[in-house]
Enzyme design. Structure first.
Site, mmCIF file in Angstrom:
data_model
loop_
_atom_site.group_PDB
_atom_site.id
_atom_site.type_symbol
_atom_site.label_atom_id
_atom_site.label_comp_id
_atom_site.label_asym_id
_atom_site.label_seq_id
_atom_site.Cartn_x
_atom_site.Cartn_y
_atom_site.Cartn_z
ATOM 1 C CD GLN A 9 4.189 0.764 -0.859
ATOM 2 O OE1 GLN A 9 3.060 0.533 -0.471
ATOM 3 N NE2 GLN A 9 5.245 0.312 -0.250
ATOM 4 C CB SER A 94 -2.605 -0.375 -4.613
ATOM 5 O OG SER A 94 -2.371 -1.150 -3.468
ATOM 6 C CG LEU A 95 -1.087 4.077 -1.825
ATOM 7 C CD1 LEU A 95 -1.370 5.514 -1.393
ATOM 8 C CD2 LEU A 95 0.361 3.759 -1.592
ATOM 9 N NE ARG A 119 -4.330 -0.739 1.482
ATOM 10 C CZ ARG A 119 -3.539 -0.701 0.419
ATOM 11 N NH1 ARG A 119 -2.421 0.029 0.473
ATOM 12 N NH2 ARG A 119 -3.827 -1.373 -0.679
ATOM 13 C CG HIS A 203 -2.800 -5.929 -4.082
ATOM 14 N ND1 HIS A 203 -3.983 -5.443 -3.573
ATOM 15 C CD2 HIS A 203 -1.962 -4.862 -4.187
ATOM 16 C CE1 HIS A 203 -3.871 -4.134 -3.396
ATOM 17 N NE2 HIS A 203 -2.653 -3.768 -3.746
ATOM 18 C CD GLN A 252 -7.079 -1.628 -2.255
ATOM 19 O OE1 GLN A 252 -6.436 -1.756 -1.217
ATOM 20 N NE2 GLN A 252 -7.190 -0.475 -2.887
#
Length: 311
Positions: A9, A94-95, A119, A203, A252
């Protein structure tokens, strides 16, 4: 050895994918498939904005994934290049880990789009707006960042969220604690600290409701063994077992993105050629982590054609 990398992101921008879709039927197919999976004109939003809507986590996550997969599909369908033949590993920030799994055939494209929409929604709703925050600590390594987070916590959640590279670490948690961390960062050796324009504290343990939602969502989907191993964010190690992939994707959501360690581990394993698809953010991090590595960032049709000549 080579690794394909997929951005997270922050790499979204109005106009993303537009020129690629105009130039390539393979790219148009990806955007159409994602639109159909989500029941939304996401590609129109990517192309035309408004930026405020594109930046919403629930839109940004599938949009960034779709853009990167479109680049890959053009490489594959118009360049005749198979990922399994040209990459030894994949990884995503991440994503981007979901994008990496899609690229490696562990998840199909519609499933990946739906999971990232879920998500994004789950991460957004886990913490009321305004109660959480994130900050980037520049000129700080993991040790300094951890010390800053510990000093600022005062009983509230304040943890390292992204260990991006030796000069940039992101912290996440309760807004008051993150604001305290920004105020004391220079005293602890950071060059600069700035609050990030994000809508939730990703996170960190405050994301546990989102982790629970993703555990339920991931339990319902089929995950195949990837064509090449995927370096997982939370372990900084390669994974290929579908059950383990499922577990690590849940972890995660609340866990630290160990990007610096992941890149170092890939380099130590023999990867000296990193190719970022769909963004130009990770390449800079890779160069700061492993200055001797080759880095290519691929976004446009010109970038793709240049890459085709060297793969």
């Amino acid at each position: 050895m080579r690794a394909f990398l997929f951005p997270g992101q922050g790499s979204q921008a109005v106009g993303m994918g537009k020129a690629l879709a105009e130039a390539s039927p393979a790219a148009r197919e990806v955007f159409q498939e994602v639109d159909e999976a989500l029941g939304q004109h996401l590609f129109k939003l990517m192309s035309e904005g408004p930026e405020s809507d594109l930046t919403l986590t629930a839109n940004a996550q599938p949009a960034i994934m779709a853009n990167a997969i479109a680049v890959l599909r053009v490489l594959e369908k118009e360049g005749g290049i198979r990922l399994a033949d040209k990459a030894d590993f994949v990884a995503g920030h991440s994503l981007g880990e979901y994008t990496a799994l899609c690229a490696a055939g562990a998840l199909d494209l519609p499933t990946t789009a739906k999971l990232l929409r879920k998500r994004g929604d789950a991460m957004q709703s886990a913490v009321p707006v305004g109660e959480g925050a994130m900050a980037a600590l520049l000129g700080a390594d993991l040790v300094k960042a951890q010390a800053i987070a510990d000093a600022a916590a005062e009983g509230e959640v304040c943890t390292v969220a992204n260990d991006n590279d030796p000069t940039q670490v992101v912290i996440s948690g309760a807004r008051a604690a993150i604001e305290r961390a920004v105020a004391i960062a220079k005293d602890h050796g950071a060059k600069r600290a700035l609050l990030l324009p994000v809508s939730a504290p990703f996170h960190c343990p405050l994301m546990q409701p989102a982790a629970d939602a993703m555990a339920a969502a991931l339990a319902e989907v089929a995950i195949q063994a990837p064509l090449v191993p995927v370096y997982a964010n939370v372990t900084a190690a390669p994974v290929a077992d579908p059950a383990t992939i499922r577990t690590l994707l849940v972890e995660q959501v609340t866990g630290m993105v160990r990007w610096r360690e992941s890149v170092s581990a890939m380099f130590d394993a023999g990867v000296h050629d990193f190719v970022e698809l769909g963004g130009k953010v990770l390449g800079g991090m890779v160069k700061r982590i492993t200055p001797d590595a080759g880095v290519t960032s691929v976004v446009s049709m010109d970038d793709i054609e240049a890459l085709m000549k060297v793969l």
